[in-house]
Write a protein that holds these residues in place. Structure first.
Motif, PDB file in Angstrom:
ATOM      1  N   ASP A  25      -1.850   0.422  -8.204  1.00  9.22           N
ATOM      2  CA  ASP A  25      -2.954  -0.281  -7.559  1.00  9.22           C
ATOM      3  C   ASP A  25      -2.576  -0.474  -6.097  1.00  9.22           C
ATOM      4  OD1 ASP A  25      -4.749  -2.148  -6.534  1.00  9.22           O
ATOM      5  OD2 ASP A  25      -4.554  -3.531  -8.218  1.00  9.22           O
ATOM      6  N   ILE A  26      -3.308   0.146  -5.201  1.00  9.25           N
ATOM      7  CA  ILE A  26      -2.962   0.107  -3.778  1.00  9.25           C
ATOM      8  C   ILE A  26      -2.942  -1.314  -3.225  1.00  9.25           C
ATOM      9  CG2 ILE A  26      -5.300   0.418  -2.834  1.00  9.25           C
ATOM     10  CD1 ILE A  26      -3.939   2.479  -0.872  1.00  9.25           C
ATOM     11  N   THR A  27      -3.697  -2.219  -3.824  1.00 11.95           N
ATOM     12  CA  THR A  27      -3.761  -3.590  -3.307  1.00 11.95           C
ATOM     13  C   THR A  27      -2.477  -4.378  -3.563  1.00 11.95           C
ATOM     14  OG1 THR A  27      -4.752  -4.574  -5.283  1.00 11.95           O
ATOM     15  CG2 THR A  27      -6.263  -3.662  -3.630  1.00 11.95           C
ATOM     16  N   THR A  28      -1.564  -3.830  -4.338  1.00  7.83           N
ATOM     17  CA  THR A  28      -0.302  -4.521  -4.626  1.00  7.83           C
ATOM     18  C   THR A  28       0.886  -3.903  -3.889  1.00  7.83           C
ATOM     19  OG1 THR A  28       0.195  -3.176  -6.582  1.00  7.83           O
ATOM     20  CG2 THR A  28      -1.141  -5.171  -6.917  1.00  7.83           C
ATOM     21  N   GLU A  29       0.637  -2.926  -3.050  1.00  8.76           N
ATOM     22  CA  GLU A  29       1.719  -2.219  -2.361  1.00  8.76           C
ATOM     23  C   GLU A  29       2.315  -3.064  -1.234  1.00  8.76           C
ATOM     24  OE1 GLU A  29       3.192   0.923  -3.060  1.00  8.76           O
ATOM     25  OE2 GLU A  29       2.174   0.279  -4.894  1.00  8.76           O
ATOM     26  N   HIS A  30       3.630  -3.160  -1.234  1.00 11.33           N
ATOM     27  CA  HIS A  30       4.376  -3.866  -0.192  1.00 11.33           C
ATOM     28  C   HIS A  30       4.791  -2.846   0.865  1.00 11.33           C
ATOM     29  CE1 HIS A  30       4.757  -7.808  -2.190  1.00 11.33           C
ATOM     30  NE2 HIS A  30       4.574  -7.069  -3.273  1.00 11.33           N
ATOM     31  N   VAL A  31       3.878  -2.571   1.772  1.00 12.84           N
ATOM     32  CA  VAL A  31       4.075  -1.623   2.862  1.00 12.84           C
ATOM     33  C   VAL A  31       3.576  -2.279   4.143  1.00 12.84           C
ATOM     34  CG1 VAL A  31       3.916   0.487   1.458  1.00 12.84           C
ATOM     35  CG2 VAL A  31       1.827  -0.571   2.329  1.00 12.84           C
ATOM     36  N   ALA A  82      -4.738  -7.911   7.066  1.00 18.78           N
ATOM     37  CA  ALA A  82      -4.713  -7.629   5.626  1.00 18.78           C
ATOM     38  C   ALA A  82      -5.066  -8.847   4.783  1.00 18.78           C
ATOM     39  CB  ALA A  82      -3.353  -7.089   5.219  1.00 18.78           C
ATOM     40  N   GLY A  83      -5.263  -9.994   5.406  1.00 17.31           N
ATOM     41  CA  GLY A  83      -5.628 -11.185   4.645  1.00 17.31           C
ATOM     42  C   GLY A  83      -4.581 -11.520   3.604  1.00 17.31           C
ATOM     43  N   ASP A  84      -5.008 -11.627   2.355  1.00 19.78           N
ATOM     44  CA  ASP A  84      -4.123 -12.011   1.257  1.00 19.78           C
ATOM     45  C   ASP A  84      -3.346 -10.845   0.638  1.00 19.78           C
ATOM     46  OD1 ASP A  84      -4.999 -14.653   1.520  1.00 19.78           O
ATOM     47  OD2 ASP A  84      -6.682 -14.331   0.141  1.00 19.78           O
ATOM     48  N   LEU A  85      -3.486  -9.648   1.165  1.00 19.36           N
ATOM     49  CA  LEU A  85      -2.753  -8.488   0.651  1.00 19.36           C
ATOM     50  C   LEU A  85      -1.281  -8.565   1.050  1.00 19.36           C
ATOM     51  CD1 LEU A  85      -5.442  -5.879   1.670  1.00 19.36           C
ATOM     52  CD2 LEU A  85      -4.744  -6.349  -0.687  1.00 19.36           C
ATOM     53  N   PRO A  86      -0.384  -7.926   0.306  1.00 19.29           N
ATOM     54  CA  PRO A  86       1.031  -7.959   0.675  1.00 19.29           C
ATOM     55  C   PRO A  86       1.365  -7.101   1.895  1.00 19.29           C
ATOM     56  CG  PRO A  86       0.736  -6.696  -1.349  1.00 19.29           C
ATOM     57  CD  PRO A  86      -0.593  -7.306  -1.004  1.00 19.29           C
ATOM     58  N   ALA A  87       0.457  -6.242   2.316  1.00 14.89           N
ATOM     59  CA  ALA A  87       0.663  -5.432   3.517  1.00 14.89           C
ATOM     60  C   ALA A  87       0.385  -6.280   4.761  1.00 14.89           C
ATOM     61  CB  ALA A  87      -0.275  -4.220   3.492  1.00 14.89           C
ATOM     62  N   ARG A  88       0.792  -5.782   5.908  1.00 14.25           N
ATOM     63  CA  ARG A  88       0.521  -6.474   7.175  1.00 14.25           C
ATOM     64  C   ARG A  88      -0.864  -6.159   7.704  1.00 14.25           C
ATOM     65  NH1 ARG A  88       4.881  -6.142  11.984  1.00 14.25           N
ATOM     66  NH2 ARG A  88       3.629  -7.616  13.121  1.00 14.25           N
ATOM     67  N   THR A 126       5.614   2.286   7.137  1.00 14.20           N
ATOM     68  CA  THR A 126       5.295   2.650   5.750  1.00 14.20           C
ATOM     69  C   THR A 126       3.804   2.439   5.528  1.00 14.20           C
ATOM     70  OG1 THR A 126       5.877   0.419   4.997  1.00 14.20           O
ATOM     71  CG2 THR A 126       7.594   2.109   4.843  1.00 14.20           C
ATOM     72  N   VAL A 127       3.145   3.458   4.977  1.00 13.99           N
ATOM     73  CA  VAL A 127       1.702   3.420   4.793  1.00 13.99           C
ATOM     74  C   VAL A 127       1.358   3.931   3.397  1.00 13.99           C
ATOM     75  CG1 VAL A 127      -0.540   4.179   5.683  1.00 13.99           C
ATOM     76  CG2 VAL A 127       1.374   3.864   7.271  1.00 13.99           C
ATOM     77  N   ALA A 128       0.540   3.167   2.677  1.00 14.07           N
ATOM     78  CA  ALA A 128       0.054   3.574   1.351  1.00 14.07           C
ATOM     79  C   ALA A 128      -1.366   4.109   1.509  1.00 14.07           C
ATOM     80  CB  ALA A 128       0.071   2.395   0.391  1.00 14.07           C
ATOM     81  N   PHE A 164       1.082   8.188  -1.468  1.00 14.68           N
ATOM     82  CA  PHE A 164      -0.197   8.247  -2.170  1.00 14.68           C
ATOM     83  C   PHE A 164      -0.128   7.261  -3.324  1.00 14.68           C
ATOM     84  CE2 PHE A 164      -0.172  12.711  -0.613  1.00 14.68           C
ATOM     85  CZ  PHE A 164      -1.397  12.739   0.001  1.00 14.68           C
ATOM     86  N   VAL A 165      -1.155   6.474  -3.500  1.00 13.82           N
ATOM     87  CA  VAL A 165      -1.237   5.583  -4.653  1.00 13.82           C
ATOM     88  C   VAL A 165      -2.404   6.073  -5.499  1.00 13.82           C
ATOM     89  CG1 VAL A 165      -1.457   3.222  -5.468  1.00 13.82           C
ATOM     90  CG2 VAL A 165      -0.290   3.684  -3.305  1.00 13.82           C
TER      91      VAL A 165
END
Length: 180
Positions: A25-31, A82-88, A126-128, A164-165
């Motif tokens: 799930d791309i929304t959980t990626e730590h990138v 990114a709001g509440d996402l783990p990404a920046r 790092t980019v998903a 790629f996710v």
């Protein structure tokens, strides 16, 4: 279950960036940044776009409205918080819609190239990536991943890892096969 696959060392030299694929799930990626397969209005939607807006919360939409009052052109990319996402950051790109007659593959390649350029502007290493255009816009997983790999090979970038996710096992298997 998450399955990850790294690009064999001998093939990594073909791309300016290390490329891999995982099932998840791309929304959980730590990138540093995740890529959103957005629509041209930049106001949220279905699929990946809707998932990113839901997970990121109202800050993502508010930033889209502020930065893209007139939307975004097909093949282009831009960023928001990114709001509440783990990404920046979220890098939004608008893929061509085959069902609407947008069949120029160069626009699909442009999506991935522009994402790398925006990532460079941000300093993202790092980019998903989702499979831009695959799904409701009518491009196949093979076409989308092939366009990405073309952009990754031709674009000079400071991005170190493009991941790629894949949301499904079938998409994962296709992308993993292209990377093998």
């Amino acid at each position: 279950m998450e399955r990850a696959r790294r690009l064999p060392q001998r093939l990594q030299l073909r791309y300016a960036v290390r490329v891999g694929v995982l099932r998840g799930d791309i929304t959980t990626e730590h990138v540093d940044a995740i890529v959103n397969a957005a629509n041209s209005r930049m106001r949220g939607g279905g699929g990946v776009d809707g998932a990113i807006h839901r997970a990121g919360g109202p800050a993502v939409l508010a930033d889209c409205v502020a930065r893209f009052p007139d939307g975004l052109a097909t093949g282009d990319a831009g960023w928001t918080v990114a709001g509440d996402l783990p990404a920046r950051w979220v890098i939004h790109t608008v893929g061509p819609d085959r069902h609407a007659g947008q069949t120029d593959r160069a626009q699909l390649v442009s999506c991935y190239r522009r994402c790398l350029e925006v990532a460079d502007d941000l300093g993202a290493l790092t980019v998903a990536f989702p499979l831009v255009g695959a799904g409701v816009y009518g491009w196949t997983v093979e076409e989308s991943a092939g366009a990405a790999l073309e952009a990754f090979a031709a674009t000079s970038t400071r991005v170190e890892e493009a991941r790629f996710v894949a949301f499904s096992d079938a998409a994962y298997d296709v992308v993993a096969g292209l990377l093998a």
